[in-house]
Design a protein around this motif. Structure first.
Motif, PDB file in Angstrom:
ATOM      1  N   CYS A   1      11.853   3.519  -1.710  1.00 32.00           N
ATOM      2  CA  CYS A   1      12.668   4.535  -1.035  1.00 32.00           C
ATOM      3  C   CYS A   1      12.368   5.930  -1.592  1.00 32.00           C
TER       4      CYS A   1
ATOM      5  N   PHE B   1       3.335   7.949   2.448  1.00 31.21           N
ATOM      6  CA  PHE B   1       3.734   6.929   3.431  1.00 31.21           C
ATOM      7  C   PHE B   1       2.761   5.754   3.443  1.00 31.21           C
TER       8      PHE B   1
ATOM      9  N   ARG C   1       5.610   7.921   9.130  1.00 27.34           N
ATOM     10  CA  ARG C   1       4.143   7.845   8.992  1.00 27.34           C
ATOM     11  C   ARG C   1       3.487   8.241  10.315  1.00 27.34           C
TER      12      ARG C   1
ATOM     13  N   CYS D   1       3.748   3.508   0.728  1.00 33.66           N
ATOM     14  CA  CYS D   1       4.916   2.700   1.112  1.00 33.66           C
ATOM     15  C   CYS D   1       4.500   1.494   1.942  1.00 33.66           C
TER      16      CYS D   1
ATOM     17  N   VAL E   1      10.419   4.406   7.937  1.00 35.62           N
ATOM     18  CA  VAL E   1       9.205   4.735   7.178  1.00 35.62           C
ATOM     19  C   VAL E   1       7.998   4.734   8.110  1.00 35.62           C
TER      20      VAL E   1
ATOM     21  N   ALA F   1       9.091   7.178  -0.136  1.00 37.16           N
ATOM     22  CA  ALA F   1       9.267   7.651   1.239  1.00 37.16           C
ATOM     23  C   ALA F   1       9.950   9.018   1.252  1.00 37.16           C
TER      24      ALA F   1
END
Length: 605
Positions: A470, A492, A543, A495, A539, A473
């Motif tokens: 988190c 991103f 991205r 992630c 997320v 992000a």
């Protein structure tokens, strides 16, 4: 040794005698022969406590420039999620974020907003005031525990300068722990003063004199009961300290438990009432107690408890800047046996010390205080929120600060008290106090800038806890807002690589999101409250928007479509997808996407 005993008597006597003379009680020869000296020492302690508390508060003045971070926005402006609007009383009938019952926290926001607007500076100013009052109350609680001003000053200073204060003062929402600390210090002070008054009253009765301390008794009883009630309604972590009331009420003046058997203070049973009231209210408000389960295997559960123990041991005694920003204590799939082993070694050493020094009542009190506070957050029952957090050490730090002061000041432990006359030992202790405080000040100074805004806070979270997806992000979103789309995409990508693997495509994201294996993967990188279908599509959307900003429209479309497949009501993703179609000349598809957006928003066609 005789010299040492006389010194301790002269130091201990004044405050006790000052209280006793106020109540018309017996006085000792030490205080009666030097009443002016007793008053002077009492004033000196008050001045030092005020100065240290003020300096500690001034140390956190940079927080006045801070913005709203993490959950602050909910507490300041989201009335539904914070559980109440402008009426502080309404906070006691609802949960915070449909999850926590800590009504004193939102009540302070509702009350404060009656007098000022929602600019962060006002809430930070309130935090500083709460910090000042909590530390000052702790100083006087330490004075009552030790009955030695020097040890109490060292303990209060350690607590005032410990870096945990950054997390509960610079972060607006961290005031929960500041309030709990202050209330519990008042509770301890009240119980110990009350115990002393009752002992004096019994001596008067034994001498055939009528007790004349009724007003003081009512005052301290009311203060301690109200403080405990406020503490448990501020943070449930305070509940365990109810069981320490009998120990606090018994005499702690002597270093070692007296051979004369003391009467058990049955009257301390009254402190069960605030806890009972809290439990009854909680059961009424939280009618359905549905807790999230980690699903850990027994070996993993044992390891996670060990990791938690190791983390809190570091945060208590030698915290680092990274310790101030830990949330996940590592991925579940990565076995950290060495860290867990360190945690259990510390736990065994702690229990050994409790047993070894059980006869020293003040040491026993402080060690049990810390044990009861921290024992509830060791993930024996996995915590639905962050599995570890520095602010959870705030109330427990009262006990740790007292123990460190006892060790570093005058040898409250029997094992070193005989060496106090050695000047080299005294110098070593002084160096230890100075070194510890310098360490705390340096960590505080380095960490304060990390709490200025969401951007600096998220970056510190990633550095401290690379497993916390988190935070990564959030850093990516920060780069996006600053126009650095390449850096944002890199975050991103990190992630999605963590969640799905480096070789996965957006189409595979959707399949993996819907698989049951995704839940523990997501939770091990965030908290038990997070759900893959609720968070990860955001997320993927961000991205996609970042790829759009870089002009990579085809790749952006794949990500945005994947996000919408899982979360079809996301209007931001739908708008971005339509713009991408327009950018590559597919206007019909763009119009179709916008048409669906109009339908979802209820606009007339």
């Amino acid at each position: 040794m005789a010299t040492r005993k006389r010194t301790q008597q002269s130091d201990d006597a004044p405050q006790g005698n000052a209280n006793n003379s106020q109540e018309g009680a017996f006085t000792s020869s030490a205080s009666s022969s030097h009443p002016k000296g007793a008053v002077a020492r009492k004033r000196l302690f008050a001045i030092i406590a005020l100065v240290v508390t003020l300096l500690s508060t001034l140390l956190h003045l940079p927080s006045l420039r801070g913005e709203l971070i993490t959950d602050d926005i909910v507490l300041v402006s989201d009335f539904e999620r914070r559980g109440c609007g402008e009426d502080p009383v309404a906070c006691f009938s609802n949960l915070i974020g449909h999850f926590y019952y800590r009504p004193m926290l939102p009540a302070t926001f509702a009350f404060g907003q009656k007098f000022h607007d929602n600019r962060p500076v006002w809430f930070h100013a309130e935090n500083l005031a709460m910090h000042f009052l909590a530390i000052l109350a702790a100083f006087y609680a330490f004075r009552e525990v030790f009955r030695r001003r020097r040890t109490a000053i060292i303990a209060g200073t350690i607590l005032a300068l410990h870096p945990v204060n950054v997390t509960i003062t610079s972060w607006i929402g961290g005031r929960t722990d500041t309030m709990a600390l202050g209330f519990m210090a008042l509770y301890a002070l009240g119980v110990m003063r009350l115990g002393r008054i009752i002992r004096v009253a019994r001596r008067q009765r034994d001498r055939g004199k009528p007790p004349i301390m009724r007003k003081s008794l009512i005052l301290w009883l009311s203060l301690s009961l109200l403080a405990l009630l406020a503490a448990v309604f501020t943070k449930e972590q305070s509940m365990g300290l109810v069981f320490l009331a009998p120990l606090m009420a018994m005499s702690v003046r002597g270093a070692v438990v007296s051979s004369r058997k003391q009467r058990f203070p049955i009257w301390t049973a009254v402190y069960v009432l605030p806890a009972a009231v809290f439990l009854l209210v909680v059961l009424n408000v939280m009618k359905e107690l549905n807790f999230d389960h980690a699903g850990w295997s027994v070996p993993l559960h044992i390891e996670m408890v060990g990791r938690t123990l190791a983390y809190y041991a570091s945060e208590f005694f030698l915290p680092t800047v990274n310790d101030q920003h830990v949330s996940t204590i590592g991925a579940w799939s990565a076995h950290l046996y060495a860290r867990a082993a360190i945690g259990y070694i510390v736990a065994v050493a702690w229990v050994t010390l409790i047993v070894r020094y059980w006869s020293i009542r003040r040491v026993r009190l402080l060690m049990l205080w810390s044990s009861l506070c921290i024992g509830t957050v060791l993930n024996v029952i996995p915590i639905p929120n962050a599995l570890a957090a520095p602010f959870r050490t705030a109330v427990a730090m009262f006990g740790i600060a007292g123990l460190l002061a006892a060790l570093l000041s005058c040898g409250e432990f029997i094992a070193i008290s005989r060496q106090d006359r050695n000047p080299n030992i005294a110098r070593l202790k002084l160096a230890g106090v100075a070194g510890l405080l310098i360490w705390y000040l340096s960590i505080t100074a380095m960490d304060l800038p990390n709490w200025q805004n969401e951007w600096t806070y998220s970056q510190a979270e990633v550095r401290a806890d690379p497993n916390f997806v988190c935070a990564r992000a959030s850093v990516g979103s920060g780069w996006y807002r600053r126009g650095n789309y390449t850096a944002a995409l890199a975050k991103f990508d990190e992630c999605t690589d963590m969640l799905f693997g480096k070789e996965s495509s957006p189409d595979e994201y959707v399949k993996m999101l819907r698989s049951p294996e995704m839940l523990p993967v997501m939770q091990s990188m965030s908290t038990l409250r997070y759900r893959p279908m609720q968070y990860i599509p955001q997320v993927i959307r961000e991205r996609g928007r970042t790829l759009q900003a870089l002009g990579r429209y085809e790749d952006a479309i794949k990500n945005l479509r994947a996000s919408l497949t899982v979360s079809p009501d996301d209007t931001d993703a739908r708008t971005a997808l339509a713009d991408c179609y327009d950018a590559i000349g597919k206007h019909d598809q763009a119009q179709s996407v916008r048409h669906m957006e109009d339908v979802l928003q209820g606009k007339p066609l």
